[in-house]
Design an enzyme around this catalytic site. Sequence first.
Site, short mmCIF file in Angstrom:
data_model
loop_
_atom_site.label_atom_id
_atom_site.label_comp_id
_atom_site.label_asym_id
_atom_site.label_seq_id
_atom_site.Cartn_x
_atom_site.Cartn_y
_atom_site.Cartn_z
N LYS A 193 0.83 -1.20 0.00
CA LYS A 193 0.00 0.00 0.00
C LYS A 193 0.87 1.26 0.00
O LYS A 193 2.09 1.18 0.14
CB LYS A 193 -0.95 -0.03 1.20
CG LYS A 193 -1.96 -1.19 1.15
CD LYS A 193 -2.89 -1.08 -0.02
CE LYS A 193 -3.87 -2.18 -0.32
NZ LYS A 193 -4.06 -3.37 0.38
C1 LIG Z 1 -5.33 -4.27 0.60
C2 LIG Z 1 -6.80 -4.18 0.53
C3 LIG Z 1 -7.61 -4.62 1.59
C4 LIG Z 1 -7.10 -5.42 2.75
O1 LIG Z 1 -6.19 -4.83 3.55
P1 LIG Z 1 -5.19 -5.76 4.43
O2 LIG Z 1 -4.53 -4.78 5.32
O3 LIG Z 1 -4.27 -6.41 3.47
O4 LIG Z 1 -6.03 -6.73 5.18
C5 LIG Z 1 -8.97 -4.41 1.51
N1 LIG Z 1 -9.52 -3.83 0.44
C6 LIG Z 1 -8.79 -3.42 -0.61
C7 LIG Z 1 -9.48 -2.76 -1.75
C8 LIG Z 1 -7.41 -3.60 -0.61
O5 LIG Z 1 -6.70 -3.23 -1.67
#
Ligand SMILES: *Cc1c(COP(=O)(O)O)cnc(C)c1O
Length: 376
Positions: A193
């Site tokens: 992210k």
């Molecule tokens: C990465 C992501 C998540 C989940 O987040 P995590 O911290 O990996 O559990 C949820 N929704 C979207 C759209 C994502 O890209």
Amino acid sequence: METTKANERIFLASPHMSDEGYELQYVQEAFDTNWIAPLGKNVNEFEKELANKVGSKSAAALSSGTGAIHLALRAAGVGEGDIVFCPTLTFSATANPIIYQNATPVFIDSNYETWNMCPKALEQAFEKYPEVKAVIVVHLYGLSADMDKVMEVCKKHNVVVIEDAAESLGGYYKGQQTGTFGDYGIFSFNGNKIITTSGGGMLVSNNEERIAKVRFWATQSRDQARHYQHSELGFNYRMSNVVAGIGRGQLKVLEERVEKKKYIFEYYKRELGELEGVKFMPVNEWDEPNFWLSSMTLSGKVTPIEVMEALEKENIESRPIWKPMHMQPFFEKYDFVGSDVSEKLFEKGVCLPSDTKMTDEDLARVVEIIKGFWLS
Ligand SMILES: *Cc1c(COP(=O)(O)O)cnc(C)c1O
């Protein structure tokens, strides 16, 4: 291009710690005070700093974005048999928590204008399922959904809105941060992210009482009692104080990361945007995305698979657009409202490497490989 870096792997998006070493300073502080666990100052401060940054009253630091969506659904009162509207074009982590709650997802199509939830399809879904309990909206690749229209439809039907802003931290819709329009917003600090804590998430809301409840659930729902007493189901979803230290450091460079992501997007668009059949993800006049992943669709003679394979051969990572949930073996039994927009975006889409550590030479390498298809 015979540089020494010619064959170094270029990632889609990888962790990028600050040059100043902010993250280590906060982690060091956690070690020095032995607040490795449980909780501690970094967790409290990270919650406050993130809430301030996005303009929300309160926040709960959790072990993942997925956990944040799960507890947002619980906070919204979603339970067994309830219907939840969810975009079909997203990562499965948006939809899985609906199943954890034994609720039923109904998948909603995207529109080409935003790549996100289509307000018209949403309206149709309300006609079909007026009893719906909650709506999850996603801001894909850092592009914001059309929040005025989405919120108008949701308010008319008096439904709880949860924003999955896992991919859009630092992105704005009409000057307001994504993740702060709905009743609840969630962010992710997973490794790829825009900022990362190695893994983690945050749930934000202006409803401080619900956030307090989320913290309670996330720490095993321990009642105020001398002994271990539980009157509700609990979860072990809290963020650790070490991880929160990384988050506090990363938050200081969020704007810098957004700036670089934007630079990457503009570079690609300038170099590739005029090629026949190439269309970049839509940036609307009301949108200030964080440009998490630069994405495009290909509808001419060159296919996404050819491009992705050519890049992989040169040790460069890219990937398709998310495969819609209603096309997934696990989710295809659930209802879907819309047409073929998400399906087409999936078929034609490519996410280009958007790593903030990329140099101009790296960007030139990617562009050269892709342009090659139009020269031959
Ligand atoms: C990465 C992501 C998540 C989940 O987040 P995590 O911290 O990996 O559990 C949820 N929704 C979207 C759209 C994502 O890209």
